[in-house]
Design a protein around this motif. Sequence first.
Motif, short mmCIF file in Angstrom:
data_model
loop_
_atom_site.label_atom_id
_atom_site.label_comp_id
_atom_site.label_asym_id
_atom_site.label_seq_id
_atom_site.Cartn_x
_atom_site.Cartn_y
_atom_site.Cartn_z
N SER A 149 32.07 26.39 36.02
CA SER A 149 30.75 26.75 36.55
C SER A 149 30.20 25.69 37.51
O SER A 149 29.23 25.94 38.21
N LEU A 150 30.83 24.52 37.54
CA LEU A 150 30.39 23.49 38.48
C LEU A 150 30.84 23.80 39.91
O LEU A 150 30.36 23.22 40.87
N ARG A 151 31.81 24.70 40.01
CA ARG A 151 32.23 25.11 41.35
C ARG A 151 31.65 26.50 41.62
O ARG A 151 31.43 27.27 40.70
N THR A 162 27.96 33.92 36.75
CA THR A 162 28.57 32.59 36.78
C THR A 162 29.80 32.54 35.89
O THR A 162 29.87 33.23 34.87
N GLU A 163 30.76 31.70 36.29
CA GLU A 163 31.94 31.48 35.45
C GLU A 163 31.50 31.03 34.06
O GLU A 163 30.54 30.27 33.92
N ARG A 164 32.22 31.49 33.05
CA ARG A 164 31.81 31.18 31.67
C ARG A 164 32.19 29.76 31.27
O ARG A 164 31.52 29.13 30.47
N GLY A 165 33.26 29.23 31.80
CA GLY A 165 33.70 27.89 31.43
C GLY A 165 32.76 26.84 32.01
O GLY A 165 32.33 26.96 33.17
N VAL A 166 32.49 25.80 31.23
CA VAL A 166 31.49 24.83 31.64
C VAL A 166 31.92 24.07 32.91
O VAL A 166 31.11 23.83 33.81
N PHE A 167 33.19 23.72 33.02
CA PHE A 167 33.63 22.98 34.21
C PHE A 167 33.83 23.92 35.40
O PHE A 167 33.53 23.56 36.54
#
Lengths: 288, 243
Positions: free
Chosen positions: B111-113, B104-109
């Motif tokens: 990771s929403l996509r 998963t993408e590391r950035g919190v936002f």
Amino acid sequence: MSYLINLASIFAIYAILAISMNSITGYTGLVTLAHAAFYGIGAYTTALLLIHGGVNFFVAMLAGIFLAGVVALLIGSVMSKFRGDYYILGSIGFLYIINSIMKNWDSVTGGPLGVAGITRPALFGVSFAENLPFLLLCLTLLILVYWLAKWIVSTPFGRVLKAIREDEEAIAVFGYRTKHFKLLIFMIGCGMAALAGGLFAGYIRYIDPSTFTIVDSVFMLACIIVGGLANVRGAILGTAILVMIIEFSRLIGLPADVAAQLREVIYGVLLIVMMFWRPQGLIGEYKL
Amino acid sequence: MSALEIKNLHKNFGGVRAVDGLSFVLTPGKITGIIGPNGSGKSTLTNVLSGMAAIDSGVLIIGGEQITGLKSYEAIEFGITRTFQEVRLFEQITVLDNILVVLTERGVFKSLRSARGKMHEVRAQEILERIGLWDKRHQLARQLSYGQRKLLEIGRTLAIEADIYLFDEPFAGLAASMVKMLSEILIDLRAKGKVVVLIEHNMELIRSLADHIVVMDNGQLLAEGAPASVLSQHNVIQAYLGK
């Protein structure tokens, strides 16, 4: 019929609360008892802006969600450093602070007497003053919250939340700043609770601090533990069961004060029974 | 690939010197075996190298960059990944999700996509097939056998294409077929020029896999070098084997 409409309205509001708490507790493993405070922030903000500011109900409700989000950001920044028992204790401390403000800031919150005269909304010429349209409003918002919660947990973000719940240190080693993830879900969950608070203010038309106590947070926790942790439908099922229990205690004709005390006993017994029998709840996907 | 240089590293817990002035270099394209008696500081060293324990003093040099403090979420930026001595999976999620979650993408936002969701699923399938767990992808991690759990933890590290792999007793409790599979994985990583650190008590495995050995005792470097020469040194035999 009127009785059923009222029952369904209160169920929808509580179901929003349960879904919101489940996002934080069920999916992320953060057991918070501060939820009644955010429910209260939503209710008071909506009521006060409506009555004293002459603001539209829906705008007031959005302001309540925003304020709850900001407060959640501040409190969550502190709380996201905690884990386990410390998190629970911190959340209780915060709930007591907010409830004390509701009780003692008389000039704004009305103190123990609360806020009366809350009117129900209208939007684009549609009035929600009657019980049936207000129920439809509650159900519509419940569906939106349900969809939002389902969407969140289906994203990779939701997967990271579950990993945090399982082993925060281990997922951090893979490059995730877990504090940020915990903070965002806390803000989202608290915003949902504030939405429920706004609806509750509109539904009941009178609010006071006694509705936003630790008993209410325990009620929400009981809903998600009975229905099922980490399952959005479980939160709704648990709410339905708990609401029916409340209504049953009324229907058997117990005096109001006895019924209120009995309900608290029932929440406690249910929590203990579920911990022994089925800690993940009826259709849950996570054991505390 | 970057080497990892450890210079005069110290880590204390209260009055206990768990890592005491340790210096050595981990070279790309080599399997470095770290051995030593229980309590010699091997796992503490792994925790320090992965940011799970703070550095008290000393420095790590990776790709020419000097690091005196490392948070656990920063380790991956330096290409470091690890397994744990006691398996630490995400128990109540599926085997597949245990792999997908680290992709998963590391950035919190961000990771929403799930913009790269399909690519990640393909990668997860590759990994699970490699470790023989594709058929169990829908099971919860806690439902796996001990050996399968260890392999899944290793699969999790393989998923992210790191430069430096820290394996803390990965062979412990594995069946013979799994030992063979894991040995091949380590040899593959070496062939790809990765830094591979293998903490292990099984001397037979160390002899067969490690290109270089570091021996720790009481948090200090006791000896290092080629396996055959180090394992025949008198002080190593005395400290480690108690003979």
